[in-house]
Each structure stands twice: as C-alpha cells, then as structure tokens.
Design an enzyme around this catalytic site. Structure first.
Site, mmCIF file in Angstrom:
data_model
loop_
_atom_site.group_PDB
_atom_site.id
_atom_site.type_symbol
_atom_site.label_atom_id
_atom_site.label_comp_id
_atom_site.label_asym_id
_atom_site.label_seq_id
_atom_site.Cartn_x
_atom_site.Cartn_y
_atom_site.Cartn_z
ATOM 1 N N LYS A 180 -9.012 -3.205 -5.225
ATOM 2 C CA LYS A 180 -9.815 -1.985 -5.293
ATOM 3 C C LYS A 180 -8.938 -0.771 -5.529
ATOM 4 O O LYS A 180 -9.365 0.224 -6.080
ATOM 5 C CB LYS A 180 -10.558 -1.767 -3.963
ATOM 6 C CG LYS A 180 -11.859 -2.526 -3.834
ATOM 7 C CD LYS A 180 -12.562 -2.160 -2.516
ATOM 8 C CE LYS A 180 -12.560 -3.343 -1.575
ATOM 9 N NZ LYS A 180 -12.753 -3.093 -0.190
ATOM 10 N N LYS A 227 -2.829 -9.439 -7.495
ATOM 11 C CA LYS A 227 -4.220 -9.775 -7.189
ATOM 12 C C LYS A 227 -5.143 -8.682 -7.714
ATOM 13 O O LYS A 227 -4.715 -7.537 -7.899
ATOM 14 C CB LYS A 227 -4.407 -9.955 -5.675
ATOM 15 C CG LYS A 227 -4.137 -8.681 -4.903
ATOM 16 C CD LYS A 227 -4.597 -8.732 -3.459
ATOM 17 C CE LYS A 227 -4.376 -7.364 -2.844
ATOM 18 N NZ LYS A 227 -4.858 -7.143 -1.525
ATOM 19 N N LYS A 272 0.834 -1.212 0.000
ATOM 20 C CA LYS A 272 0.000 0.000 0.000
ATOM 21 C C LYS A 272 0.864 1.256 0.000
ATOM 22 O O LYS A 272 0.608 2.206 -0.731
ATOM 23 C CB LYS A 272 -0.926 0.021 1.228
ATOM 24 C CG LYS A 272 -1.967 -1.086 1.219
ATOM 25 C CD LYS A 272 -3.373 -0.518 0.993
ATOM 26 C CE LYS A 272 -4.375 -1.588 0.567
ATOM 27 N NZ LYS A 272 -4.889 -2.376 1.685
HETATM 28 P P1 TYM Z 1 -10.554 -5.863 2.029
HETATM 29 O O1 TYM Z 1 -11.614 -4.843 2.223
HETATM 30 O O2 TYM Z 1 -9.334 -5.491 1.272
HETATM 31 O O3 TYM Z 1 -11.140 -7.132 1.297
HETATM 32 C C1 TYM Z 1 -12.295 -7.811 1.750
HETATM 33 C C2 TYM Z 1 -12.128 -9.306 1.555
HETATM 34 O O4 TYM Z 1 -11.890 -9.625 0.177
HETATM 35 C C3 TYM Z 1 -10.750 -10.445 0.069
HETATM 36 N N1 TYM Z 1 -10.070 -10.147 -1.205
HETATM 37 C C4 TYM Z 1 -9.809 -11.060 -2.169
HETATM 38 N N2 TYM Z 1 -10.056 -12.386 -2.251
HETATM 39 C C5 TYM Z 1 -9.663 -13.018 -3.377
HETATM 40 N N3 TYM Z 1 -9.045 -12.391 -4.408
HETATM 41 C C6 TYM Z 1 -8.777 -11.075 -4.372
HETATM 42 N N4 TYM Z 1 -8.183 -10.467 -5.399
HETATM 43 C C7 TYM Z 1 -9.158 -10.342 -3.200
HETATM 44 N N5 TYM Z 1 -9.043 -9.030 -2.833
HETATM 45 C C8 TYM Z 1 -9.612 -8.943 -1.613
HETATM 46 C C9 TYM Z 1 -9.889 -10.062 1.256
HETATM 47 O O5 TYM Z 1 -8.965 -11.078 1.573
HETATM 48 C C10 TYM Z 1 -10.925 -9.853 2.333
HETATM 49 O O6 TYM Z 1 -11.269 -11.085 2.939
HETATM 50 N N6 TYM Z 1 -7.960 -6.215 6.292
HETATM 51 C C11 TYM Z 1 -9.186 -6.646 5.646
HETATM 52 C C12 TYM Z 1 -10.438 -6.159 6.355
HETATM 53 C C13 TYM Z 1 -10.529 -6.537 7.795
HETATM 54 C C14 TYM Z 1 -10.789 -7.825 8.313
HETATM 55 C C15 TYM Z 1 -10.829 -7.648 9.750
HETATM 56 C C16 TYM Z 1 -10.966 -9.087 7.754
HETATM 57 C C17 TYM Z 1 -10.428 -5.683 8.857
HETATM 58 N N7 TYM Z 1 -10.605 -6.351 10.019
HETATM 59 C C18 TYM Z 1 -11.046 -8.738 10.571
HETATM 60 C C19 TYM Z 1 -11.200 -10.155 8.608
HETATM 61 C C20 TYM Z 1 -11.227 -9.984 10.006
HETATM 62 C C21 TYM Z 1 -9.169 -6.083 4.244
HETATM 63 O O7 TYM Z 1 -8.377 -5.273 3.889
HETATM 64 O O8 TYM Z 1 -10.185 -6.505 3.447
#
Ligand code: TYM
Length: 342
Positions: free
Chosen positions: A210, A207, A114
């Site tokens: 967003k 990957k 990031k």
């Molecule tokens: P975030 O908002 O980036 O993404 C949400 C979920 O989508 C999954 N993901 C993917 N899975 C497969 N292929 C991809 N290209 C891909 N891009 C994103 C992410 O792995 C995620 O599960 N840090 C986390 C948010 C968070 C969280 C938590 C998750 C905050 N606290 C506690 C679990 C438990 C995040 O950035 O998600």
C-alpha cells in the site's frame, strides 16, 4: 478452544496482496465451525505510525470496513471493530513493552523497510536511527502482540510479511508465561495461504504494498477494469518464451500465475498446462479478464454499502462492545498476575 484474530491497517484501499494473502482466508476462517471466537480489527493505532492526517484516517477506517464487508466478512460470524475503541490493546501493549528486549525489536525487518521508505535511505545498512525513528514504529510489533494475546488468540491468518511478527508474539507470550509462572497466553499459530506473498507488478523483487509510491505496482480492489488492464499490461515480466512457474528465475510471470490460480481455484500446475504454449500477452489478457470478473461483484457491493454508512458504523460499534467485554476480562487477569490488582 480456537480463537482467531487478525488485523489490517486503514492506510488506504486494500490491494490484491491484502486480498489474496489475508482477506480471502479471513472469510473462510470465519466459517470454521470449530472457532469459538473470530475477531478482525481495523488497526488504527498501528496506522498512526504511517498515516498522521486525521481526516484521511477517519475516512480510511470507514472505507476499509466497507471493503472488508463487501469481500464477505460477515458481522454475524465475527467481530469487526476499531482497535482504538478497545483501550485494553494499548494497556496490554505497555505491559508487554516491559518484558520485551529492545534487541528482539531491532531484528524486525518491517520497521527498517518502512523507515527506509520514509527517509529515502538507499540501503538498510545505512540506517541511522538517531535521524528520527519514531518510538511507535519501532514498538509496532509489541502492540501487534498485544492485539493477538489480549483475546488469548490461537490462530492468526496473515501474509508472509507478518511471519516474523508472529514469531515475536510467541516469544513474548512464552516469556510472560515463564516469568510469571502462569500459562496466561496460548502460543498463537500463523495461518498462511499459498498466495501469502503477492509481488509488486513493477518490481517483482518486492511485495505488493500500500505504501509504494508507484500506483501501477499494485491493483487496488476498487480499480476500474481499464486501470486493471493497464496495470497488468505494464507488469514487469521477462522476455523468455512460454509460461512457466519459477519464482526464483521468473518472478514476474510466476506472480501472475499465482494471482490467476488464486482467483480461479486452479492449481499452479493446471494454470501452467493451460497456458504453456501462450505468449505473455495472451496470458496477461486472461489474468486481466479473471481479475476484472472477480472484482466486479465486490465493487458493486462496495457501492451499495457506501450508501449504508449508518449500518456500517453500527457494525463497528457492536464489534467494539463485544470485544471490550472479553478484553477487559482478560486484561483484569493479567493485571492480577503481574501484581497491579489483588
Ligand atoms: P497490513 O495492513 O499491512 O496488511 C494486512 C494483511 O495483508 C497481508 N499482506 C499481503 N499478503 C500477501 N501479499 C502481499 N503483498 C501482502 N501485503 C500485505 C499482510 O500480511 C496482512 O496479513 N501488522 C499488520 C496488521 C496487524 C495485525 C495485528 C495482523 C496489526 N495487529 C494482529 C495480525 C494480528 C499489517 O501491517 O497488516
């Protein structure tokens, strides 16, 4: 006791990676009868590390809630809530900060990617944190650990990119339990699906994300059929003949196979058998067709829920109220264990 927790950042419209890697799994886990509690959080405090525009953030939170509900997240089966509405997340995060070595955080790869994106740094090796790394971005995984541990969660459905943060969460939980000689936190399990890592359509060595500046690297859940078709047409594949699943040598085409397989429920083998003699254009047309067809009812439901903003807000209110009850109780226990209350 099984407690399921996960979170998503309200930093824009979710894409196929979020959907296939996480959200579909959230939907199936909310139906799991053995789960005593299921919580899904819109993690707005985490989003602050990226999205600092107040109006955008507000808009994205409602939009994200609407999209999750349109995907099948059902407030009768789980709690959906905004992270910042439950202040115990921030409070527990501070407590965990006090037992988390900086060395553990410096090994996390997400802040590096990031930060690299934010500052336009060419290689991870060139990173120099003295040129403006926010503490929040660095400490991000501790807040994530707090999210999970606050509810004594046992199961956390996420995509592949969060595996490292879950390992850290277990390390922090274990350290806390050992230091205070009390088993306060269970060590949460990471729950992954086969589509745990959907790749960028532009550069399949990365990957789908967003935050990528390239719109056509991802398919958003709200994309029109025309946009979906254009993006899949332009997706980077190779010039080899036939359709074959080989993530290492043919990542682009393998990524499309994974997408097709996840949407149809066919195994990878079945998909490959069906298309092995087709050219990539034919296969891409089929992938487009399946994605468009699948997203259509979700998009219809998004449009419907957009007119029900009052209801959506009440779902968030109710989720936050219930989450707060559990969170306060657990935080109180932590406060006692560490000596801040008697
Ligand atoms: P975030 O908002 O980036 O993404 C949400 C979920 O989508 C999954 N993901 C993917 N899975 C497969 N292929 C991809 N290209 C891909 N891009 C994103 C992410 O792995 C995620 O599960 N840090 C986390 C948010 C968070 C969280 C938590 C998750 C905050 N606290 C506690 C679990 C438990 C995040 O950035 O998600």
């Amino acid at each position: 006791k099984r407690i399921t927790f996960s979170g998503i950042q309200p930093t824009g419209v979710p894409h196929l990676g979020n959907y296939l890697g996480a959200i579909t799994n959230w939907v199936s886990l909310q139906n799991n009868k053995s789960s005593e509690l299921v919580l899904y959080s819109i993690v707005d405090l985490h989003a602050l590390t990226i999205q600092k525009d107040a109006k955008m953030l507000q808009k994205s939170k409602i939009e994200m809630t609407i999209i999750l509900m349109a995907c099948g997240i059902d407030p009768k089966k789980c709690l959906i809530f905004e992270q910042s509405k439950v202040s115990a997340h921030s409070e527990l995060s501070w407590i965990l900060n006090c037992i988390t070595p900086i060395g553990w955080l410096s090994r996390m790869t997400q802040w590096k990617t990031k930060f690299q994106e934010q500052k336009n740094i060419r290689s991870i090796e060139d990173i120099d944190i003295s040129i403006g790394l926010d503490l929040g971005l660095f400490a991000y995984p501790v807040l994530q650990a707090a999210d999970i541990l606050l509810y004594k969660s046992t199961h956390v459905p996420v995509g592949d990119d969060q595996v490292q943060h879950l390992e850290l969460t277990r390390d922090i939980a274990e350290k806390f339990n050992k230091f205070y000689k009390k088993n306060v936190f269970p060590l949460p399990q990471t729950i992954l699906v086969p589509a745990k890592r959907i790749l960028s359509l532009k550069d399949p060595s990365k990957k789908m994300s967003k935050s990528s500046p390239f719109e056509y690297s991802r398919i958003n859940l709200t994309d029109s059929p025309e946009e979906i078709s254009q993006k899949i047409k332009r997706a980077t594949t190779d010039s080899q003949k036939g359709i074959l699943y080989s993530p290492d040598t043919r990542p682009g085409i393998s990524n499309l196979i994974t997408i097709y397989s996840s949407f149809t429920g066919l195994t990878i083998e079945q998909v490959v058998n069906k298309y092995k003699n087709s050219d990539s254009k034919t296969f891409k047309d089929s992938v487009t067709e399946i994605v468009v067809q699948y997203l259509q009812p979700i998009q219809k439901e998004i449009e419907r829920l957009k007119k029900e903003e009052g209801y959506v807000k009440s779902v968030l209110e109710d989720g936050a109220n219930k989450a707060n009850e559990i969170a306060k109780r657990n935080l109180e226990e932590v406060y006692k264990v560490i000596g801040l209350r008697n």
